[in-house]
Write an enzyme that holds these catalytic residues in place. Structure first.
Site, mmCIF file in Angstrom:
data_model
loop_
_atom_site.group_PDB
_atom_site.id
_atom_site.type_symbol
_atom_site.label_atom_id
_atom_site.label_comp_id
_atom_site.label_asym_id
_atom_site.label_seq_id
_atom_site.Cartn_x
_atom_site.Cartn_y
_atom_site.Cartn_z
ATOM 1 N N HIS A 1 -4.271 6.250 -1.333
ATOM 2 C CA HIS A 1 -4.910 6.239 -0.015
ATOM 3 C C HIS A 1 -3.903 6.482 1.109
ATOM 4 O O HIS A 1 -4.296 6.730 2.249
ATOM 5 C CB HIS A 1 -5.616 4.894 0.194
ATOM 6 C CG HIS A 1 -6.968 4.990 0.848
ATOM 7 N ND1 HIS A 1 -7.695 6.152 0.930
ATOM 8 C CD2 HIS A 1 -7.722 4.033 1.464
ATOM 9 C CE1 HIS A 1 -8.843 5.911 1.560
ATOM 10 N NE2 HIS A 1 -8.875 4.643 1.899
ATOM 11 N N ASN B 1 -13.400 6.301 5.029
ATOM 12 C CA ASN B 1 -13.565 5.405 6.184
ATOM 13 C C ASN B 1 -12.667 5.766 7.369
ATOM 14 O O ASN B 1 -13.034 5.539 8.518
ATOM 15 C CB ASN B 1 -13.320 3.953 5.766
ATOM 16 C CG ASN B 1 -14.444 3.411 4.904
ATOM 17 O OD1 ASN B 1 -15.594 3.828 5.031
ATOM 18 N ND2 ASN B 1 -14.126 2.498 4.005
ATOM 19 N N ASN C 1 -9.997 1.693 8.002
ATOM 20 C CA ASN C 1 -11.335 1.747 8.600
ATOM 21 C C ASN C 1 -11.347 1.570 10.113
ATOM 22 O O ASN C 1 -12.414 1.580 10.727
ATOM 23 C CB ASN C 1 -12.273 0.734 7.928
ATOM 24 C CG ASN C 1 -11.802 -0.699 8.088
ATOM 25 O OD1 ASN C 1 -10.745 -0.959 8.668
ATOM 26 N ND2 ASN C 1 -12.582 -1.632 7.566
ATOM 27 N N ASP D 1 -6.025 11.668 2.181
ATOM 28 C CA ASP D 1 -6.299 11.791 0.760
ATOM 29 C C ASP D 1 -7.736 12.257 0.566
ATOM 30 O O ASP D 1 -8.629 11.878 1.322
ATOM 31 C CB ASP D 1 -6.078 10.448 0.051
ATOM 32 C CG ASP D 1 -6.944 9.328 0.644
ATOM 33 O OD1 ASP D 1 -6.834 9.085 1.871
ATOM 34 O OD2 ASP D 1 -7.727 8.717 -0.096
ATOM 35 N N PHE E 1 -5.138 -0.364 9.771
ATOM 36 C CA PHE E 1 -5.864 -0.268 8.510
ATOM 37 C C PHE E 1 -6.865 0.883 8.610
ATOM 38 O O PHE E 1 -7.313 1.262 9.696
ATOM 39 C CB PHE E 1 -6.540 -1.583 8.090
ATOM 40 C CG PHE E 1 -5.540 -2.584 7.549
ATOM 41 C CD1 PHE E 1 -5.090 -2.500 6.239
ATOM 42 C CD2 PHE E 1 -5.021 -3.568 8.371
ATOM 43 C CE1 PHE E 1 -4.144 -3.394 5.753
ATOM 44 C CE2 PHE E 1 -4.076 -4.461 7.889
ATOM 45 C CZ PHE E 1 -3.640 -4.383 6.582
ATOM 46 N N TYR F 1 0.808 -1.226 0.000
ATOM 47 C CA TYR F 1 0.000 0.000 0.000
ATOM 48 C C TYR F 1 0.840 1.274 0.000
ATOM 49 O O TYR F 1 0.293 2.373 -0.170
ATOM 50 C CB TYR F 1 -0.913 0.028 1.232
ATOM 51 C CG TYR F 1 -1.941 -1.073 1.258
ATOM 52 C CD1 TYR F 1 -3.019 -1.081 0.371
ATOM 53 C CD2 TYR F 1 -1.834 -2.122 2.172
ATOM 54 C CE1 TYR F 1 -3.954 -2.103 0.390
ATOM 55 C CE2 TYR F 1 -2.778 -3.147 2.202
ATOM 56 C CZ TYR F 1 -3.831 -3.135 1.311
ATOM 57 O OH TYR F 1 -4.761 -4.147 1.335
#
Length: 198
Positions: free
Chosen positions: A20, A114, A68, A93, A66, A15
């Site tokens: 994101h 989220n 969320n 973002d 993570f 990632y």
């Protein structure tokens, strides 16, 4: 005054370069600028560092929960150090802004993000500050974009020209961090928002 600056992203090498993770990029750059080293602090569920900005003690945080579940990390550090929601700046973002555009604001909705949604839920208020780094939206490429297209878009790296625009926006944002930390939000917003995106 701002006592905690949080960058949002997802942990894991896969990632690192994705849109994101723009919040992580910003906090990494800020830590480098301050000479701070982010270390894994399990009780805060993230990488964190205590540093000084404009003569004030400030925490930097990258949740490793993570996206969320970002609120779990934010509230753990904020409660421990008795940091109030309006003393927190969350860098993230922003789909609704073009690459190269950046906005500073306090409160508001999550815009479907989220990370913001979870932080607001854990803090029981949306009244924290946000630095919104524009990444653009897939609908500009395909107007009938689905939710899955949005997910695919944010979890992919920006195109080369977009990355350059995002980097420029981050550079301009780093220039107003001193004012933000000191609580000079109107001055910071005027300076940041008056700068045209390249």
């Amino acid at each position: 005054m701002i006592k905690l600056i949080v960058g949002l992203g997802n942990p894991g090498a896969e990632y690192t370069a994705t849109r994101h993770n723009a919040g992580f990029w910003f906090v990494d750059a800020l830590a480098q600028q301050c000479g701070a080293s982010l270390t894994n602090q399990k009780h805060f569920h993230g990488f964190a560092a205590r540093t000084r900005i404009a003569g004030h003690e400030v925490w930097l945080l990258e949740p490793q929960t993570f996206m969320n579940r970002s609120g779990q990390s934010v509230v753990a550090l904020a409660r421990f150090y008795k940091i109030l929601p309006d003393e927190i700046l969350v860098v993230h973002d922003e789909l609704d802004l073009l690459p190269g555009t950046v906005k500073l604001k306090r409160g508001g909705g999550s815009g479907g993000h989220n990370g913001l949604k979870d932080i607001a839920a854990h803090l029981t208020t949306p009244e924290f500050w946000r630095l919104r780094l524009g990444i653009g939206h897939p609908r500009t490429l395909q107007p009938t974009g689905s939710q899955q297209q949005v997910v695919d878009f944010v979890l992919k790296p920006p195109r080369k020209e977009e990355q350059a625009q995002i980097d420029d926006a981050m550079s301009r944002s780093l220039d107003i961090v001193d004012q933000v930390v000191k609580g000079e939000m109107e001055k910071a917003m005027m300076r940041l928002h008056a700068t045209p995106a390249k």
